[in-house]
Design a protein around this motif. Structure first.
Motif, PDB file in Angstrom:
ATOM      1  N   TRP A 286      10.034  -7.892  12.750  1.00  0.00           N
ATOM      2  CA  TRP A 286      10.490  -9.139  13.348  1.00  0.00           C
ATOM      3  C   TRP A 286       9.319 -10.070  13.643  1.00  0.00           C
ATOM      4  O   TRP A 286       8.192  -9.621  13.879  1.00  0.00           O
TER       5      TRP A 286
ATOM      6  N   ARG B 220      12.521 -11.148  20.126  1.00  0.00           N
ATOM      7  CA  ARG B 220      12.557 -11.257  18.666  1.00  0.00           C
ATOM      8  C   ARG B 220      13.232 -12.580  18.328  1.00  0.00           C
ATOM      9  O   ARG B 220      14.255 -12.945  18.917  1.00  0.00           O
TER      10      ARG B 220
ATOM     11  N   ARG C 111       7.194  -4.422  14.983  1.00  0.00           N
ATOM     12  CA  ARG C 111       8.186  -3.467  14.466  1.00  0.00           C
ATOM     13  C   ARG C 111       8.225  -2.280  15.414  1.00  0.00           C
ATOM     14  O   ARG C 111       7.175  -1.798  15.866  1.00  0.00           O
TER      15      ARG C 111
ATOM     16  N   GLN D 138      20.549 -11.709  11.863  1.00  0.00           N
ATOM     17  CA  GLN D 138      19.829 -12.725  12.627  1.00  0.00           C
ATOM     18  C   GLN D 138      20.532 -12.889  13.968  1.00  0.00           C
ATOM     19  O   GLN D 138      21.728 -13.206  13.999  1.00  0.00           O
TER      20      GLN D 138
ATOM     21  N   ARG E 192      13.268  -2.429  10.076  1.00  0.00           N
ATOM     22  CA  ARG E 192      13.213  -3.886  10.163  1.00  0.00           C
ATOM     23  C   ARG E 192      12.035  -4.347  11.023  1.00  0.00           C
ATOM     24  O   ARG E 192      11.789  -3.845  12.107  1.00  0.00           O
TER      25      ARG E 192
ATOM     26  N   ASN F 213      19.870  -5.779  10.464  1.00  0.00           N
ATOM     27  CA  ASN F 213      19.253  -6.882   9.735  1.00  0.00           C
ATOM     28  C   ASN F 213      19.750  -8.252  10.173  1.00  0.00           C
ATOM     29  O   ASN F 213      19.221  -9.273   9.745  1.00  0.00           O
TER      30      ASN F 213
ATOM     31  N   PRO G 246      14.180 -12.202  11.805  1.00  0.00           N
ATOM     32  CA  PRO G 246      13.975 -10.930  11.094  1.00  0.00           C
ATOM     33  C   PRO G 246      12.953 -11.100   9.973  1.00  0.00           C
ATOM     34  O   PRO G 246      12.845 -12.162   9.360  1.00  0.00           O
TER      35      PRO G 246
END
Length: 383
Positions: free
Chosen positions: A171, A101, A163, A34, A169, A32, A104
């Motif tokens: 993004w 990415r 994803r 950043q 998670r 998770n 999140p």
């Protein structure tokens, strides 16, 4: 003694639980977290792009498989192995490898649908999944592509939600994958012919049980056409007839197939002959309500009066060429070049049927009535 053992056991149990909790917490934190800045979704993929041998692009309702058969040659499996565009394949693979990415987003499956990253088997899924695999079928990368936040323009990449199928998670990502779809035209060279009108010497239209119609030009520089083969009292509509030689210019397709019958044997035959010797015959049918065309390409040699201007050699020739600019600008090809073109087209088109737009099909199936009809009374589409 027993009490001491129980104490030790309790301490060990607490330690194990604490360690497991820490490991899980650390794993969740890593997933998770950043990142310090934009990072590749697939950090090592760029180093292995040459290992990619298959691309699968799928939605909840459709899919396409693009497979490498030999080095540098890719085909669309669902279209009987029709060649895919190597440039478009490279663009997709490199595009996925370079996607980054940047922020999140949700890890709650209930919220996936809001940004379009639900699994393909989830109700109402709008995601596009792209999967890369090597020649043995081993997956190299897989990604669910959701809603687009901003489109790419020029050198600026777009942003969209993604994803990985096995991850919770999602993004916000940056790259050039926002328009990836299981759409045939996104994976092939959709323009199959581009023969300029200036090269067309004549077009012969042979409808079943009808006299052939001939549309001719006297020379590559001629602007007027002649139409013959119409009923004696008929006056040709030159505006319509003059459009027929444009039928092979930037000819794009909408679908491709290996036909099984379909009535091509009894179809109208339209033959295009260029001044530089390329001959292209078309047969056109209606199949499942769509217009399909088959092509046969050959080389017959240039017309006697249609040789292209020779390329100037040396200083004296260059001066002469400057005085004869129109001839130097001839659209015609030299014999060897035209022959090579015909051979390449025959190899690419032979054995395939192509779906074309209705107005293109109209050019391939003109009748005497079509070429003499008054404006407003035509039934065929023209654009």
């Amino acid at each position: 003694m027993r009490s001491r053992s129980l104490v030790v056991l309790a301490v060990v149990t607490v330690a194990v639980i604490a360690a497991a909790g820490y490991a899980l917490k650390r794993q969740n934190a890593m997933e998770n977290a950043q990142p310090p800045g934009p990072t590749p979704l697939f950090p090592t993929l760029l180093q292995h792009v040459n290992d990619v041998a298959q691309i699968t692009v799928a939605t909840a309702k459709d899919h396409l498989t693009i497979r490498r058969t030999t080095p540098g040659h890719w085909v669309v499996v669902e279209k009987d192995g029709y060649p895919a565009s190597i440039d478009k394949v490279k663009k997709a693979v490199v595009g996925l490898a370079e996607t980054q990415r940047i922020e999140p987003r949700t890890a709650d499956p209930k919220l996936y649908k809001d940004i379009g990253v639900s699994a393909l088997d989830a109700p109402g899924s709008q995601a596009v999944q792209i999967t890369l695999a090597d020649e043995k079928g081993k997956p190299l990368a897989a990604l669910l592509i959701g809603n687009t936040k901003s489109f790419s323009t020029g050198i600026k990449p777009g942003t969209f939600y993604v994803r990985k199928p096995a991850a919770k998670r999602s993004w916000l990502a940056r790259g050039r994958l926002g328009n990836i779809k299981p759409d045939l035209l996104m994976w092939i060279a959709s323009t199959i012919l581009n023969i300029p009108q200036d090269r067309i010497m004549e077009v012969e239209i042979a409808n079943p049980d009808a006299k052939p119609i001939l549309i001719q030009r006297k020379s590559p520089l001629a602007t007027d056409i002649e139409v013959s083969g119409l009923p004696a009292a008929a006056k040709p509509d030159l505006a319509v007839a003059n459009q027929v030689p444009t039928a092979l210019q930037y000819l794009s397709i909408e679908d491709v197939a290996k036909p099984q019958g379909w009535g091509f044997a009894k179809a109208p035959v339209t033959t295009f002959r260029t001044f530089d010797g390329v001959v292209i015959k078309t047969r056109t049918v209606k199949h499942d309500g769509k217009d399909w065309v088959k092509f046969a390409v050959s080389y017959a040699g240039p017309a006697p009066t249609a040789a292209p201007a020779a390329k100037p050699k040396g200083k004296a020739k260059a001066t002469t060429a400057a005085k004869t600019a129109p001839a130097a600008a001839s659209p015609l090809k030299m014999p060897a070049e035209a022959q090579t073109e015909a051979k390449g087209l025959a190899s690419a088109l032979d054995g395939w049927a192509f779906e074309v737009a209705g107005y293109h099909a109209a050019f391939f199936t003109e009748t005497a009535a079509d070429l003499t009809a008054q404006p407003g009374k035509r039934t065929k589409p023209r654009s």
